[in-house]
Design a protein around this motif. Sequence first.
Motif, PDB file in Angstrom:
ATOM      1  N   GLY A   1     -37.757   9.923   0.628  1.00 39.67           N
ATOM      2  CA  GLY A   1     -36.958   9.929  -0.583  1.00 39.67           C
ATOM      3  C   GLY A   1     -37.742   9.393  -1.755  1.00 39.67           C
ATOM      4  O   GLY A   1     -38.916   9.054  -1.652  1.00 39.67           O
ATOM      5  N   ASP A   2     -37.090   9.332  -2.887  1.00 41.06           N
ATOM      6  CA  ASP A   2     -37.732   8.836  -4.095  1.00 41.06           C
ATOM      7  C   ASP A   2     -38.008   7.343  -3.986  1.00 41.06           C
ATOM      8  O   ASP A   2     -37.261   6.598  -3.352  1.00 41.06           O
ATOM      9  CB  ASP A   2     -36.843   9.089  -5.320  1.00 41.06           C
ATOM     10  N   MET A   3     -39.084   6.905  -4.632  1.00 43.06           N
ATOM     11  CA  MET A   3     -39.434   5.499  -4.694  1.00 43.06           C
ATOM     12  C   MET A   3     -39.624   5.141  -6.160  1.00 43.06           C
ATOM     13  O   MET A   3     -40.417   5.779  -6.860  1.00 43.06           O
ATOM     14  CB  MET A   3     -40.730   5.242  -3.912  1.00 43.06           C
ATOM     15  N   ASP A   4     -38.859   4.177  -6.648  1.00 46.14           N
ATOM     16  CA  ASP A   4     -38.924   3.798  -8.052  1.00 46.14           C
ATOM     17  C   ASP A   4     -39.450   2.377  -8.180  1.00 46.14           C
ATOM     18  O   ASP A   4     -38.950   1.445  -7.536  1.00 46.14           O
ATOM     19  CB  ASP A   4     -37.532   3.893  -8.698  1.00 46.14           C
ATOM     20  N   LEU A   5     -40.484   2.230  -9.006  1.00 43.39           N
ATOM     21  CA  LEU A   5     -41.109   0.944  -9.265  1.00 43.39           C
ATOM     22  C   LEU A   5     -41.133   0.714 -10.773  1.00 43.39           C
ATOM     23  O   LEU A   5     -41.378   1.652 -11.537  1.00 43.39           O
ATOM     24  CB  LEU A   5     -42.552   0.914  -8.755  1.00 43.39           C
ATOM     25  N   LEU A   6     -40.897  -0.531 -11.195  1.00 44.21           N
ATOM     26  CA  LEU A   6     -40.999  -0.869 -12.611  1.00 44.21           C
ATOM     27  C   LEU A   6     -41.846  -2.122 -12.746  1.00 44.21           C
ATOM     28  O   LEU A   6     -41.571  -3.140 -12.110  1.00 44.21           O
ATOM     29  CB  LEU A   6     -39.616  -1.105 -13.225  1.00 44.21           C
ATOM     30  N   VAL A   7     -42.890  -2.020 -13.569  1.00 39.87           N
ATOM     31  CA  VAL A   7     -43.767  -3.158 -13.820  1.00 39.87           C
ATOM     32  C   VAL A   7     -43.481  -3.677 -15.224  1.00 39.87           C
ATOM     33  O   VAL A   7     -43.760  -2.999 -16.218  1.00 39.87           O
ATOM     34  CB  VAL A   7     -45.256  -2.758 -13.681  1.00 39.87           C
ATOM     35  N   ASP A   8     -42.894  -4.863 -15.292  1.00 39.56           N
ATOM     36  CA  ASP A   8     -42.527  -5.534 -16.543  1.00 39.56           C
ATOM     37  C   ASP A   8     -41.420  -4.787 -17.293  1.00 39.56           C
ATOM     38  O   ASP A   8     -41.131  -3.622 -17.007  1.00 39.56           O
ATOM     39  CB  ASP A   8     -43.733  -5.760 -17.445  1.00 39.56           C
ATOM     40  N   GLY A   9     -40.800  -5.506 -18.228  1.00 42.99           N
ATOM     41  CA  GLY A   9     -39.658  -4.918 -18.908  1.00 42.99           C
ATOM     42  C   GLY A   9     -39.654  -5.072 -20.402  1.00 42.99           C
ATOM     43  O   GLY A   9     -38.677  -4.720 -21.061  1.00 42.99           O
ATOM     44  N   GLY A  10     -40.736  -5.610 -20.979  1.00 45.75           N
ATOM     45  CA  GLY A  10     -40.751  -5.799 -22.424  1.00 45.75           C
ATOM     46  C   GLY A  10     -39.898  -6.974 -22.860  1.00 45.75           C
ATOM     47  O   GLY A  10     -39.301  -7.685 -22.051  1.00 45.75           O
ATOM     48  N   ARG A  11     -39.837  -7.159 -24.181  1.00 45.66           N
ATOM     49  CA  ARG A  11     -39.194  -8.360 -24.715  1.00 45.66           C
ATOM     50  C   ARG A  11     -37.715  -8.189 -25.012  1.00 45.66           C
ATOM     51  O   ARG A  11     -37.008  -9.155 -25.255  1.00 45.66           O
ATOM     52  CB  ARG A  11     -39.916  -8.843 -25.972  1.00 45.66           C
ATOM     53  N   SER A  12     -37.223  -6.958 -25.021  1.00 47.74           N
ATOM     54  CA  SER A  12     -35.834  -6.732 -25.414  1.00 47.74           C
ATOM     55  C   SER A  12     -34.926  -6.619 -24.201  1.00 47.74           C
ATOM     56  O   SER A  12     -35.192  -5.831 -23.289  1.00 47.74           O
ATOM     57  CB  SER A  12     -35.711  -5.469 -26.264  1.00 47.74           C
ATOM     58  N   ASN A  14     -32.104  -5.372 -24.405  1.00 45.60           N
ATOM     59  CA  ASN A  14     -31.317  -4.165 -24.656  1.00 45.60           C
ATOM     60  C   ASN A  14     -32.041  -2.977 -24.035  1.00 45.60           C
ATOM     61  O   ASN A  14     -32.838  -2.305 -24.671  1.00 45.60           O
ATOM     62  CB  ASN A  14     -31.141  -3.962 -26.166  1.00 45.60           C
ATOM     63  N   THR A  15     -31.755  -2.717 -22.763  1.00 45.74           N
ATOM     64  CA  THR A  15     -32.476  -1.650 -22.066  1.00 45.74           C
ATOM     65  C   THR A  15     -32.180  -0.275 -22.650  1.00 45.74           C
ATOM     66  O   THR A  15     -32.986   0.637 -22.528  1.00 45.74           O
ATOM     67  CB  THR A  15     -32.128  -1.639 -20.568  1.00 45.74           C
ATOM     68  N   VAL A  35     -42.625  -8.529 -12.264  1.00 49.21           N
ATOM     69  CA  VAL A  35     -42.894  -9.233 -13.512  1.00 49.21           C
ATOM     70  C   VAL A  35     -44.273  -9.848 -13.363  1.00 49.21           C
ATOM     71  O   VAL A  35     -44.474 -10.772 -12.564  1.00 49.21           O
ATOM     72  CB  VAL A  35     -41.825 -10.307 -13.806  1.00 49.21           C
ATOM     73  N   THR A  36     -45.236  -9.312 -14.107  1.00 49.85           N
ATOM     74  CA  THR A  36     -46.625  -9.700 -13.881  1.00 49.85           C
ATOM     75  C   THR A  36     -46.886 -11.160 -14.222  1.00 49.85           C
ATOM     76  O   THR A  36     -47.705 -11.814 -13.566  1.00 49.85           O
ATOM     77  CB  THR A  36     -47.591  -8.817 -14.689  1.00 49.85           C
ATOM     78  N   HIS A  42     -42.820  -9.692 -21.680  1.00 51.70           N
ATOM     79  CA  HIS A  42     -42.894  -8.958 -20.423  1.00 51.70           C
ATOM     80  C   HIS A  42     -41.628  -9.009 -19.576  1.00 51.70           C
ATOM     81  O   HIS A  42     -41.469  -8.160 -18.709  1.00 51.70           O
ATOM     82  CB  HIS A  42     -44.071  -9.465 -19.579  1.00 51.70           C
ATOM     83  N   TYR A  43     -40.741  -9.994 -19.783  1.00 51.06           N
ATOM     84  CA  TYR A  43     -39.656 -10.117 -18.801  1.00 51.06           C
ATOM     85  C   TYR A  43     -38.209 -10.008 -19.299  1.00 51.06           C
ATOM     86  O   TYR A  43     -37.339  -9.692 -18.490  1.00 51.06           O
ATOM     87  CB  TYR A  43     -39.798 -11.430 -18.013  1.00 51.06           C
ATOM     88  N   PRO A  44     -37.864 -10.258 -20.577  1.00 46.81           N
ATOM     89  CA  PRO A  44     -36.438 -10.149 -20.921  1.00 46.81           C
ATOM     90  C   PRO A  44     -35.838  -8.776 -20.624  1.00 46.81           C
ATOM     91  O   PRO A  44     -34.679  -8.676 -20.206  1.00 46.81           O
ATOM     92  CB  PRO A  44     -36.425 -10.468 -22.419  1.00 46.81           C
ATOM     93  N   GLY A  45     -36.618  -7.703 -20.802  1.00 49.18           N
ATOM     94  CA  GLY A  45     -36.114  -6.380 -20.452  1.00 49.18           C
ATOM     95  C   GLY A  45     -35.809  -6.254 -18.976  1.00 49.18           C
ATOM     96  O   GLY A  45     -34.906  -5.511 -18.577  1.00 49.18           O
TER      97      GLY A  45
END
Length: 201
Positions: A1-12, A14-15, A35-36, A42-45
């Motif tokens: 199946g699909d595999m979803d990865l997210l590296v960091d989320g930015g400062r906002s 408000n996704t 979260v690197t 890098h992390y509030p998002g």
Amino acid sequence: GDMDLLVDGGRSENTSKYLSSAMDSITGPLEYLFVTHPHYDHYPGATGVLGAKTVEHVITNGETRGPPRDDEASASWDLFEAAVTDEGLTIETKSPGDVLDLGNGLTLTFLATGGLYPDTDSGTNINNDSLVMMLEYAGRKILLPGDIQDEAGEHLVDTWCTDMIENCTALQADVFKVPHHGSSHFDDDFLSATQASWAVL
């Protein structure tokens, strides 16, 4: 199946503003959220992502924000940790050399995982303690070095390049995410070792 990865989320947090296209592409759970390092850009998002999606794993470098690094960021990091707890998760850490086998030939190798650079009041050494990860799939490699700077780059070369820098298979990649948003503060040998065809800012 699909595999979803997210590296960091930015400062906002408000996704819907900054991460909407990425979030819309995730139809099931987000298997891994990384979260690197705990710098505010890098992390509030990532906090917003935890509220918007079912997340299965959260991996960080094991460090937190707050005094003496950053009095103002302490509250926002607390919000991130609370969001992890609300998901019923605990923050996971890794060790250098650990490999995640994500299925279908997709692997993620941790080349650096933090804890090597005692921080300063200014908080800058958090950058050098970034997670550094190599993603490999279908014979292609993508190097994700967070915000590392000169010292951490030198350490990666010393740790992983047992042969000549031009032959450092552990750090060689097809695609190289340039550290620290394109900062010039990174080690020339580290850049040479990557042998990358593509650099992404």
